[in-house]
Design a protein around this motif. Structure first.
Motif, mmCIF file in Angstrom:
data_model
loop_
_atom_site.group_PDB
_atom_site.id
_atom_site.type_symbol
_atom_site.label_atom_id
_atom_site.label_comp_id
_atom_site.label_asym_id
_atom_site.label_seq_id
_atom_site.Cartn_x
_atom_site.Cartn_y
_atom_site.Cartn_z
ATOM 1 N N VAL A 165 69.947 13.895 4.702
ATOM 2 C CA VAL A 165 69.176 14.511 5.795
ATOM 3 C C VAL A 165 69.316 13.641 7.044
ATOM 4 O O VAL A 165 69.031 12.445 7.009
ATOM 5 C CB VAL A 165 67.675 14.629 5.415
ATOM 6 C CG1 VAL A 165 66.893 15.329 6.527
ATOM 7 C CG2 VAL A 165 67.501 15.359 4.090
ATOM 8 N N TYR A 166 69.768 14.245 8.145
ATOM 9 C CA TYR A 166 69.981 13.523 9.400
ATOM 10 C C TYR A 166 69.330 14.309 10.534
ATOM 11 O O TYR A 166 69.204 15.532 10.457
ATOM 12 C CB TYR A 166 71.477 13.395 9.727
ATOM 13 C CG TYR A 166 72.307 12.884 8.578
ATOM 14 C CD1 TYR A 166 72.685 11.551 8.503
ATOM 15 C CD2 TYR A 166 72.702 13.755 7.553
ATOM 16 C CE1 TYR A 166 73.441 11.085 7.436
ATOM 17 C CE2 TYR A 166 73.453 13.296 6.485
ATOM 18 C CZ TYR A 166 73.820 11.964 6.426
ATOM 19 O OH TYR A 166 74.562 11.514 5.373
ATOM 20 N N GLN A 167 68.961 13.590 11.593
ATOM 21 C CA GLN A 167 68.415 14.291 12.757
ATOM 22 C C GLN A 167 69.221 13.890 13.994
ATOM 23 O O GLN A 167 69.507 12.702 14.200
ATOM 24 C CB GLN A 167 66.936 13.944 12.950
ATOM 25 C CG GLN A 167 66.286 14.807 14.024
ATOM 26 C CD GLN A 167 64.773 14.735 14.007
ATOM 27 O OE1 GLN A 167 64.199 13.756 13.531
ATOM 28 N NE2 GLN A 167 64.122 15.758 14.535
ATOM 29 N N VAL A 168 69.579 14.886 14.781
ATOM 30 C CA VAL A 168 70.408 14.642 15.967
ATOM 31 C C VAL A 168 69.556 14.048 17.082
ATOM 32 O O VAL A 168 68.463 14.538 17.374
ATOM 33 C CB VAL A 168 71.070 15.966 16.437
ATOM 34 C CG1 VAL A 168 71.754 15.787 17.783
ATOM 35 C CG2 VAL A 168 72.057 16.454 15.392
ATOM 36 N N LYS A 185 75.982 6.616 9.129
ATOM 37 C CA LYS A 185 74.893 5.623 9.179
ATOM 38 C C LYS A 185 75.000 4.740 10.420
ATOM 39 O O LYS A 185 74.019 4.186 10.882
ATOM 40 C CB LYS A 185 74.952 4.724 7.940
ATOM 41 C CG LYS A 185 74.219 5.273 6.742
ATOM 42 C CD LYS A 185 74.321 4.254 5.610
ATOM 43 C CE LYS A 185 73.860 4.818 4.299
ATOM 44 N NZ LYS A 185 74.384 4.066 3.152
ATOM 45 N N GLN A 186 76.237 4.587 10.914
ATOM 46 C CA GLN A 186 76.427 3.712 12.083
ATOM 47 C C GLN A 186 76.142 4.426 13.398
ATOM 48 O O GLN A 186 76.206 3.823 14.457
ATOM 49 C CB GLN A 186 77.872 3.217 12.117
ATOM 50 C CG GLN A 186 78.224 2.312 10.958
ATOM 51 C CD GLN A 186 79.704 1.944 10.987
ATOM 52 O OE1 GLN A 186 80.346 1.968 12.021
ATOM 53 N NE2 GLN A 186 80.238 1.623 9.827
ATOM 54 N N MET A 187 75.864 5.709 13.330
ATOM 55 C CA MET A 187 75.728 6.476 14.573
ATOM 56 C C MET A 187 74.306 6.415 15.124
ATOM 57 O O MET A 187 73.346 6.642 14.391
ATOM 58 C CB MET A 187 76.133 7.942 14.333
ATOM 59 C CG MET A 187 77.603 8.086 13.989
ATOM 60 S SD MET A 187 78.066 9.783 13.592
ATOM 61 C CE MET A 187 77.806 10.586 15.165
ATOM 62 N N SER A 188 74.220 6.155 16.435
ATOM 63 C CA SER A 188 72.879 6.140 17.041
ATOM 64 C C SER A 188 72.472 7.560 17.448
ATOM 65 O O SER A 188 71.302 7.839 17.659
ATOM 66 C CB SER A 188 72.867 5.229 18.260
ATOM 67 O OG SER A 188 73.808 5.707 19.192
ATOM 68 N N THR A 189 73.456 8.459 17.528
ATOM 69 C CA THR A 189 73.143 9.839 17.932
ATOM 70 C C THR A 189 72.748 10.703 16.729
ATOM 71 O O THR A 189 72.459 11.888 16.879
ATOM 72 C CB THR A 189 74.368 10.492 18.601
ATOM 73 O OG1 THR A 189 75.483 10.317 17.736
ATOM 74 C CG2 THR A 189 74.647 9.884 19.956
ATOM 75 N N LEU A 190 72.801 10.097 15.544
ATOM 76 C CA LEU A 190 72.476 10.835 14.321
ATOM 77 C C LEU A 190 71.605 9.916 13.468
ATOM 78 O O LEU A 190 72.105 8.951 12.899
ATOM 79 C CB LEU A 190 73.791 11.156 13.595
ATOM 80 C CG LEU A 190 73.867 12.344 12.660
ATOM 81 C CD1 LEU A 190 73.422 13.623 13.339
ATOM 82 C CD2 LEU A 190 75.304 12.511 12.163
ATOM 83 N N ALA A 191 70.305 10.187 13.410
ATOM 84 C CA ALA A 191 69.426 9.314 12.618
ATOM 85 C C ALA A 191 69.482 9.745 11.159
ATOM 86 O O ALA A 191 69.289 10.926 10.856
ATOM 87 C CB ALA A 191 68.007 9.418 13.143
#
Ligand SMILES: C[S@@+](CC[C@H](N)C(=O)[O-])C[C@H]1O[C@@H](n2cnc3c(N)ncnc32)[C@H](O)[C@@H]1O
Length: 413
Positions: free
Chosen positions: A215-218, A199-205
């Protein structure tokens, strides 16, 4: 990048809309009815099935979907049917050891799902969409060619360490704009910890969850995602006894399946098992008079994987321990155990067919001789396999051995 990938790279992802339109699709409903009649064992809900089908159709019709953990082929069927609905060139790569629960997977004994998976996919008419890689996720990851993934489903080893390893090994292989699906992200405590990090990653929405699936988007390339993930894991003091640097190195041509001296496709599985066998270095042996296809298979693996010499002889008399792969006549398999390194593999096949009871008896003899993960592949010339001393390998040694699969980098043409 193919046309569907280019089209979807900047496209916003709305899982609910994908599910709604898929549930209203007659072709999906007809397939769902057929699937339920076949009684395929899977844990996925109807909405999850619709999500996989809809995403495959809309986001990967000419692309690559990778599934870590395929079990009996349930979720893979919905990916595959979604691809089929668009008649593109897309394929689903199923990665699972399927080897009757080798001890390191901590699964109940007897979960040998290779035959079941093949039967299920065959009866649903989907085999042509499936590229089956029989192996654990990190060893297959180590041999993955420089091919960006459109959709990745992580549903394999559900331990915290296993899930984290799959994330670090595989997520950087997803193309920019591609989709990561993480099963059980919401309903297992350890997975929730990983979810907090993601959740903290900006490269993985983080787009949301669909029943059990996150469900995540790169959003960013391979290195940006990897750097961010590693930074967050380090910040939390999460120690990882592995390094995936070689796996994520600049594109390399993998020696995996470079040579193909054998022709019978029923032996393909033997190649995967032999190539991915855990024993990292050691010799190769062909003893007795096994099927000609098996001899060719062993020669292909020795050429591609290397690390040891090839010995051919009527019997193994005079040889000591030091082999990572041996091919022999089925009834000689027990004699080969003493020659194999921990994690080494014996493959056996004869020129003549074998009755079911005889094949079962042989598997039992191989188990009694101390081989793990004993199994057999179908076909007119059945192939048998067994792994030596896997249970004796400590986890860190296993990972080190798997990482050695990849050879020094050479530029892709
Ligand atoms: C929950 S099942 C997968 C279910 C399947 N995706 C479905 O929905 O029908 C988990 C599977 O992961 C496999 N598995 C466990 N550890 C693995 C690993 N390291 N690499 C790949 N697969 C693994 C198991 O053999 C098992 O078949």
């Amino acid at each position: 990048m193919d046309q569907s990938s280019i089209a979807s790279a900047g496209q916003a992802l709305d899982p609910d809309a994908v599910i709604q339109s898929t549930l209203q699709d007659r072709a999906f409903q007809e397939f769902l009815t057929l699937f339920l009649q076949k009684d395929v064992k899977t844990w996925s809900t109807e909405r999850e099935k619709a999500l996989l089908y809809g995403l495959a159709a809309s986001r990967a019709s000419d692309g690559v979907i990778v599934e870590l953990g395929s079990y009996c082929g349930g979720s893979a069927s919905f990916f595959a049917k979604g691809l089929d609905s668009r008649a593109g060139s897309g394929r689903v790569v199923c990665v699972d050891p399927l080897l009757g629960a080798p001890p390191w997977l901590c699964l109940p004994a007897g979960m040998f799902t290779l035959d079941v998976l093949r039967r299920n996919l065959g009866s649903l008419g989907l085999e042509h969409r499936i590229d089956l890689k029989v192996g654990d996720s990190y060893s297959v990851g180590a041999a993955w060619p420089a091919e960006p993934i459109d959709i990745l489903l992580i549903d394999g080893d559900h331990s915290f360490e296993g899930a984290m390893r799959d994330l670090e090994c595989w997520a950087p292989k997803i193309r920019d704009g591609g989709i990561l699906l993480f099963d059980d992200i919401d309903n297992i405590h350890e997975m929730r910890v990983l979810d907090e990090i993601m959740k903290q990653m900006s490269t993985l929405a983080r787009i949301g969850t669909v029943d059990g699936i996150g469900v995540y988007q790169v959003r960013g390339g391979q290195w940006a995602l990897l750097d961010e993930l590693r930074g967050l894991l380090d910040l939390r003091g999460i120690h990882r006894p592995w390094s995936f640097d070689a796996v994520h190195a600049t594109p390399v041509a993998s020696p995996y399946r470079h040579t193909r001296y054998w022709t019978d496709p029923t032996f393909d599985i033997g190649y995967d098992l032999g190539y991915l066998a855990v024993a990292q270095k050691g010799d190769y042996g062909i003893f007795g008079t096994p099927a000609a296809e098996l001899k060719q298979l062993i020669m292909s693996i020795q050429t591609d994987r290397g690390g040891g010499d090839l010995h051919v002889g009527a019997s193994p008399a005079g040889y000591g321990t030091g082999f990572r792969l041996i091919g022999c006549d089925p009834h000689d398999a027990p004699q080969m155990v003493r020659l194999l390194l921990p994690g080494g593999l014996v493959l056996c096949a004869s020129e003549t067919p074998m009755a079911t009871e005889e094949a079962e008896r042989l598997c039992e003899v191989m188990r009694k001789a101390g081989l793990d993960g004993v199994g057999q592949g179908g076909g007119a010339k059945p192939l048998f396999w067994g792994v030596a001393g896997i249970s004796a390998l400590p986890a860190t040694r296993l990972v080190e051995a798997l990482m050695a699969v990849r050879r020094p980098a050479s530029p892709v043409a």
